[in-house]
Design an enzyme around this catalytic site. Structure first.
Site, PDB file in Angstrom:
ATOM      1  N   PHE B 122       0.862  -1.176   0.000  1.00 12.95           N
ATOM      2  CA  PHE B 122       0.000   0.000   0.000  1.00 12.95           C
ATOM      3  C   PHE B 122       0.903   1.231   0.000  1.00 12.95           C
ATOM      4  O   PHE B 122       1.804   1.342   0.836  1.00 12.95           O
ATOM      5  CB  PHE B 122      -0.908  -0.027   1.243  1.00 12.95           C
ATOM      6  CG  PHE B 122      -1.909   1.097   1.303  1.00 12.95           C
ATOM      7  CD1 PHE B 122      -3.008   1.105   0.442  1.00 12.95           C
ATOM      8  CD2 PHE B 122      -1.758   2.140   2.210  1.00 12.95           C
ATOM      9  CE1 PHE B 122      -3.939   2.125   0.507  1.00 12.95           C
ATOM     10  CE2 PHE B 122      -2.700   3.166   2.278  1.00 12.95           C
ATOM     11  CZ  PHE B 122      -3.779   3.166   1.417  1.00 12.95           C
ATOM     12  N   LEU B 124       1.130   5.234   0.332  1.00 10.57           N
ATOM     13  CA  LEU B 124       0.539   6.535   0.650  1.00 10.57           C
ATOM     14  C   LEU B 124       1.642   7.575   0.909  1.00 10.57           C
ATOM     15  O   LEU B 124       1.670   8.628   0.281  1.00 10.57           O
ATOM     16  CB  LEU B 124      -0.361   6.413   1.893  1.00 10.57           C
ATOM     17  CG  LEU B 124      -0.876   7.732   2.474  1.00 10.57           C
ATOM     18  CD1 LEU B 124      -1.931   8.342   1.558  1.00 10.57           C
ATOM     19  CD2 LEU B 124      -1.467   7.529   3.874  1.00 10.57           C
ATOM     20  N   THR B 125       2.560   7.248   1.823  1.00  5.32           N
ATOM     21  CA  THR B 125       3.537   8.226   2.325  1.00  5.32           C
ATOM     22  C   THR B 125       4.431   8.774   1.210  1.00  5.32           C
ATOM     23  O   THR B 125       4.849   8.053   0.313  1.00  5.32           O
ATOM     24  CB  THR B 125       4.400   7.570   3.419  1.00  5.32           C
ATOM     25  OG1 THR B 125       3.528   7.088   4.429  1.00  5.32           O
ATOM     26  CG2 THR B 125       5.389   8.555   4.024  1.00  5.32           C
ATOM     27  N   ALA B 129       4.731  14.286   2.605  1.00  2.00           N
ATOM     28  CA  ALA B 129       3.411  13.967   3.138  1.00  2.00           C
ATOM     29  C   ALA B 129       3.500  12.704   3.986  1.00  2.00           C
ATOM     30  O   ALA B 129       3.422  11.596   3.489  1.00  2.00           O
ATOM     31  CB  ALA B 129       2.410  13.770   2.005  1.00  2.00           C
ATOM     32  N   GLY B 130       3.743  12.911   5.268  1.00  2.00           N
ATOM     33  CA  GLY B 130       3.798  11.789   6.195  1.00  2.00           C
ATOM     34  C   GLY B 130       2.535  11.814   7.029  1.00  2.00           C
ATOM     35  O   GLY B 130       1.481  11.359   6.586  1.00  2.00           O
ATOM     36  N   GLU B 364       2.207   3.657  10.355  1.00  2.00           N
ATOM     37  CA  GLU B 364       0.746   3.665  10.243  1.00  2.00           C
ATOM     38  C   GLU B 364       0.109   4.719  11.136  1.00  2.00           C
ATOM     39  O   GLU B 364      -0.875   4.471  11.812  1.00  2.00           O
ATOM     40  CB  GLU B 364       0.164   2.267  10.481  1.00  2.00           C
ATOM     41  CG  GLU B 364       0.314   1.448   9.216  1.00  2.00           C
ATOM     42  CD  GLU B 364      -0.523   0.204   9.161  1.00  2.00           C
ATOM     43  OE1 GLU B 364       0.059  -0.823   8.858  1.00  2.00           O
ATOM     44  OE2 GLU B 364      -1.739   0.249   9.401  1.00  2.00           O
TER      45      GLU B 364
END
Lengths: 263, 387, 396
Positions: B122, B124-125, B129-130, B364
């Site tokens: 997955f 996202l990071t 943008a953390g 997470e």
């Protein structure tokens, strides 16, 4: 390829003790496992099936509780299992056991390869595998550390047999029997689907009347050998123990060894 | 203690435990040293059908839920959290497809993930943008039947090892958070490459890499759900996965506690095992209390999620991540103290447990962000009550 | 075949209940009652009963005319024409048994071009040597060798056959036992004669050496047993000792060669001569890492000894299986055995406890190895072994 694997349910050896008062085995709380050497046999059977197709049937002889061992085999992925269980099998030595097992093979008829572990961890006799082969009058090789090849025609097998100086490459016609050593593979763990199947599975039980067999060759009556005594081995006498600085201990030890003319 | 697991759940736990004892523990020290991805162990996990656990039966799964996943992650983490996270990250990648994907996407991908033949991840990071997930810069521009992806993702677990990636990218930048979408990107798609592999403090055998998208074209059919639902999908994914991080922390803490108990029964000082000293007993007791509390929290949260009775559980899920990960940090540090000088040495596994534990307070969603979530939810709940 | 309680003798003492591994016995009205559906005739209750109140009745086997069977035989194992030491050890033991029975001791030598070796067997105690010398026996085959032995047994009817528990013996003798058929007891560590009944009392370890069992073969002949190498002592070679060498003819057909040897590979990593070593230095789990076996090697080199290991070290992959001493490895009987970082589980002890001197080095003073050690050092082997190496280099 139709493969038959023979297994035995054994106690975890390290736990077996003797009761000094009654001079009998203490089996309370001892867990039963599949003979560790048989795990390699099961795995090899599964690998041959995966490479060549066919079915793997696992057979064990024992009391009704031995069913648990067969369920574990189903969880590992074998196709069929059979439990040979009957009062008349009780008290079998290796001769009667190998005869009984060979009768199960005769009932199955259609087989190409029989695989056994090299020995059972409780008795360590290593006699049942060769015994079955002789009852069936088929060739066998013991202490197999690798199956090198089963040609396309599936009429023969080439294996590596461990011997004291190294190994021999041997060939024989199928159907045949091999006993395997732990160098041959690393047994797989059970799978979840296998375990779920195992839970549901009906375990077929064959008794005396299910097979063609000579009653006089079974169980205690068919067993030439008899255990007349069991006992705990004599412990060796304790010796001299040194503690303290490593160098001091070593000096004391070597002095003692000189004194007693060991070196 | 009897945790009131079903027979099937016991089976799952037992299988994961066997993998830990037989496959992970003998090699974890080497994996930690080399940082090599545990491909062989992943195969063992697949052979045990554990990747099937959280996937529906019609797609080759077993149809379990959050609790089953937690049991596996806990047991694997007792051996090595790096292995456990490689397993868990695939579940994190599979979840959006399973939950929000089209029938076609499910049919195509879920059976491959269930068998463990392919791993998922997955993404996202990003570098900028953390915690502030709304700031992502990766774009997915619609062009005819395709999206064109551009941007970089960082710290992606299973990066390079996974074949199937769920990537969050902006399909419409102007809409801000509502302009994000979730897209399936397969390894090998032109324009999709991997950056450097991170050299980490802990969970060293897990693969953590950059994903680089350079005019990477993917078919529109790879969009999960509708355009603009990327953040809803992300939040739902994390709400379901946080107790899994809790389980990872739980297994790590349990492993460290087991080592500490074992060692204290063997180590002799002043002519007695150190386990006979009350100072040590109290340490062990405090560790055990925290571990049991964490377990009770995780199992009950997972059961609540699996029951499907409660729609919004972001607070509960955050709690089930924060507490166990703080416990893991405290317990692993304390385990080193019980082992004294030996605990500080790499000859014993406790220092590894400590290094592994640290990430669980971070990834997470950091524990600080989790506390924000919990705080906001508390205020919302109190307002709702007033009405 | 059945088991029964002799009510007149039973005191209702309940000892048999705890002895039964299968929960098959209960006491009712102060008498033991055996549940025949649960009992597997293991006999545990019989040996526990102090009043002799339980008996297993066995059908009398109608097999052998026992009186026709006379003499003790040793299967003389040879490899590439050279007789294996275990055969001499068995002749040493066989001699004692034959003398007690006042019967002959014979060796059976099977192979190709091996007749010239027969004298060595008489020099080690055999009264007779039966030789089957045939080109078809050049390579070892279970099928052909067992046929040779089978024919000889039928012709001469020995009362006892002993063989080495080697890779050959453990495959040949089980086959032969089924062919005859008769009983076979594997891996005996003690052999005696029951003078009254003229029976061979065969004692062997079971359950990984935790238990010893004495086994008889009362109704079938011959009585067969295998014995591990280095368990029995050979007699000093006496070339002046003469015996009878008898050549035997056995016909072989193609069917007698059931397997074919395609290749023989000598593998140094498999072959470790622990059984002949006078000094063995073994390492175990306490070594912590595979590279630390170099300490063990250094000590072994300093003493001119061989390197052994515990099962734990082999299972961890630190050293090949060929070095393993113990129940599932090799049985050794060196003059000096060093156990370094080996706790000394019973399974390990089985393979080394007949050493003349056992020296144990272990940091755990409770380790079972200290209970059987002649000398022990409680300490860190990483300090003790280097000190030992230094010291031995000085004094030797």
């Amino acid at each position: 390829m139709n493969i038959i694997v023979f297994i035995k349910q054994v106690p975890e050896t390290t736990e077996v003790k003797i009761n000094p008062e009654t001079n009998t085995l203490i089996r309370e709380g001892v867990t039963s496992i599949i003979n560790p050497f048989d795990m390699y046999a099961i795995e090899e059977g599964l690998r041959v099936r995966e490479a060549k197709g066919g079915r793997v049937t696992v057979i064990t002889m024992g009391p009704p509780q031995a069913e648990a061992a067969l369920r574990q085999c189903i969880a590992m992925g074998v196709d069929e299992v059979v439990l040979l269980s009957d009062r008349v099998f009780a008290g079998s030595d290796t001769l009667a056991t190998s005869y009984t097992l060979s009768c199960a093979v005769r009932k199955i008829k259609d087989f190409d390869l029989i695989i056994c572990g090299k020995q059972a961890s409780d008795g360590d006799t290593a006699q049942v595998g060769p015994g079955i082969a002789q009852h069936l009058n088929i060739p066998f090789v013991t202490y197999v550390r690798k199956i090198e090849e089963i040609p396309e025609d599936r009429k023969s097998i080439r294996v590596e047999k461990m011997v004291d100086e190294g190994y021999e490459v041997r060939e024989m016609k199928l159907p045949a029997l091999i006993t395997v050593v732990k160098e041959i593979n690393e047994p797989r763990l059970e799978s979840l689907r296998g375990k779920l199947n195992a839970k549901k599975a009906q375990i077929p039980v064959w008794t005396f009347s299910d097979m063609e067999m000579d009653k006089e060759r079974l169980g205690l009556d068919g067993s030439p050998t008899q255990v007349i005594k069991i006992f705990t081995p004599q412990p060796r006498e304790a010796g001299e123990i040194f503690e303290g600085e490593a160098e001091d201990c070593v000096n004391k030890l070597v002095e003692k060894m000189k004194e007693n003319k060991i070196v | 203690m009897d945790y009131l697991l079903t027979e099937e759940q016991e089976m799952i736990r037992e299988l994961a435990s066997k993998i830990t004892e037989n496959k992970i523990m003998p090699v974890r020290e080497e994996l930690d040293r080399t940082g090599e991805f545990p491909g062989g162990i992943v195969k063992d996990i697949a052979a045990a059908d554990l990747f099937r656990v959280a996937i529906p039966e019609e797609y080759g799964g077993i149809g379990g839920g959050c609790l089953e996943l937690c049991l596996i992650v806990e047991e694997l983490s007792r051996g090595c959290a790096g292995v456990a996270v490689s397993f868990a990250a695939s579940a994190l990648g599979a979840f959006p497809i399973n939950r929000f994907g089209s029938e076609e996407q499910k049919k195509k991908y879920l059976p491959l993930l269930a068998s463990g033949e392919k791993l998922a991840a997955f993404g996202l990071t990003e570098p900028n943008a953390g915690s502030d997930a709304g700031a992502i810069e990766t774009t997915a521009k619609p062009e005819g039947d395709e999206y064109v992806l551009n941007g970089t993702k960082v710290f992606i677990t299973n990066g390079g090892e996974a074949d199937i990636y769920v990537i969050i990218a902006m399909t419409n930048k102007e809409k801000g958070a509502r302009g994000a979408s979730a897209l399936i990107v397969e390894k090998g798609t032109p324009g999709f490459s991997f950056g450097k592999k991170e050299d980490k403090m802990g969970i060293r055998c897990s693969a953590t890499r950059e994903l680089v998208f350079d005019n990477c074209r993917i078919p529109k059919g790879n969009l999960i759900g509708r355009e603009g639902t990327g953040f809803i999908i992300t939040m739902s994914n994390f709400n379901h996965s946080r107790s899994g991080i809790g389980a990872q922390a739980l297994g790590t803490a349990q492993g460290a506690l087991d080592e500490a108990v074992k060692y204290s029964g063997e180590r002799v000082q002043f002519g007695k095992t150190i386990a006979t000293f009350q100072a040590i007993q109290h340490k062990l007791a405090d560790m055990a209390i925290q571990v049991e509390a964490a377990r009770a929290l995780i199992y009950s949260t997972a059961r609540m999620i699996d029951s499907g009775k409660q729609k919004n559980f972001s607070k509960e899920s955050a709690i089930s991540k924060v507490f166990p990960s703080d416990v893991a940090m405290a317990v692993t540090v304390e385990a080193i103290q019980v082992l004294g000088g030996y605990g500080y040495m790499k000859d014993y596994p406790v220092e590894k447990y400590m290094r592994d534990a640290k990430i669980m307070q971070i990834y997470e969603g950091t524990n600080e962000i989790q506390r924000n979530i919990i705080g906001l939810e508390l205020i919302k709940e109190s307002k709702r009550k007033k009405k | 075949m059945s088991i029964k309680v002799i009510n007149d003798k039973c005191t209702g003492c309940r000892i048999c209940i705890s002895a039964c591994p299968l929960d098959a016995i209960k006491v009712e009205n102060k008498l033991a009652v055996i549940d025949l559906d649960k009992c597997n005739l293991c006999g545990a209750c019989i040996s526990s009963c102090k009043s002799g109140a339980i008996a297993i009745e066995k059908k009398q086997a109608k097999v052998a005319n026992k009186e026709e069977y006379k003499g003790v035989w040793v299967f003389a194992e040879q490899r590439n024409g050279e007789i294996d030491t275990v055969s001499y050890e068995l002749l040493g033991e066989g001699r004692k048994l034959a003398d007690k029975l006042q019967e002959e001791l014979a060796a059976v030598l099977v192979g190709d071009g091996i007749r010239k070796e027969a004298g060595k067997l008489t020099a080690h105690g055999a009264d007779k040597v039966y030789v089957v010398d045939n080109p078809g026996l050049k390579e070892y085959q279970d099928s052909s060798y067992s046929k040779a032995l089978f024919s000889l047994v039928q012709r001469h009817k020995p009362s006892i056959i002993l063989g080495g528990a080697t890779t050959i013996g453990r495959s040949l003798l089980p086959k032969l036992a089924v062919m005859l058929p008769t009983g076979l007891t594997a891996d005996c560590t003690g052999l005696e004669i029951d003078n009254e009944k003229k029976l061979l009392l065969q004692t062997r370890p079971a359950f990984g050496g935790n238990i010893m069992a004495t086994i008889i073969c009362p109704d079938y002949r011959p009585q067969m047993a295998t014995v591990r190498p280095r368990v029995m002592k050979k007699l000093p070679e006496d070339p002046s000792r003469k015996g009878e060498i008898i050549e035997e003819e056995v016909q072989f057909v193609k069917r007698d060669m059931m397997t074919k040897v395609v290749d023989v590979v000598k593998d140094e990593t498999i072959h470790v001569n622990l059984q002949d070593a006078e000094i063995i230095v073994s390492g175990g789990r306490g070594l912590k890492a595979p590279e630390n076996f170099k300490l063990i090697r250094e000590l072994a080199d300093a003493l001119g000894g061989a390197v052994g290991s515990s099962r734990a070290a082999v299972d961890a992959g630190w050293i090949p299986y060929s070095h393993q001493v113990g129940q599932t490895g090799k049985t050794t009987a060196p003059k000096i055995y060093f156990a370094c970082g080996i706790s000394g589980a019973i399974q390990h002890q089985v393979g080394m406890r007949t050493a003349d001197v056992i020296i144990a080095i272990n940091k755990d003073p409770q380790a079972p190895i200290f209970q059987i050690a002649t000398y022990g050092i409680v300490g860190d082997l990483f300090q003790v072994i280097p000190a030992l190496i230094k010291k031995f280099k000085e004094v030797l």
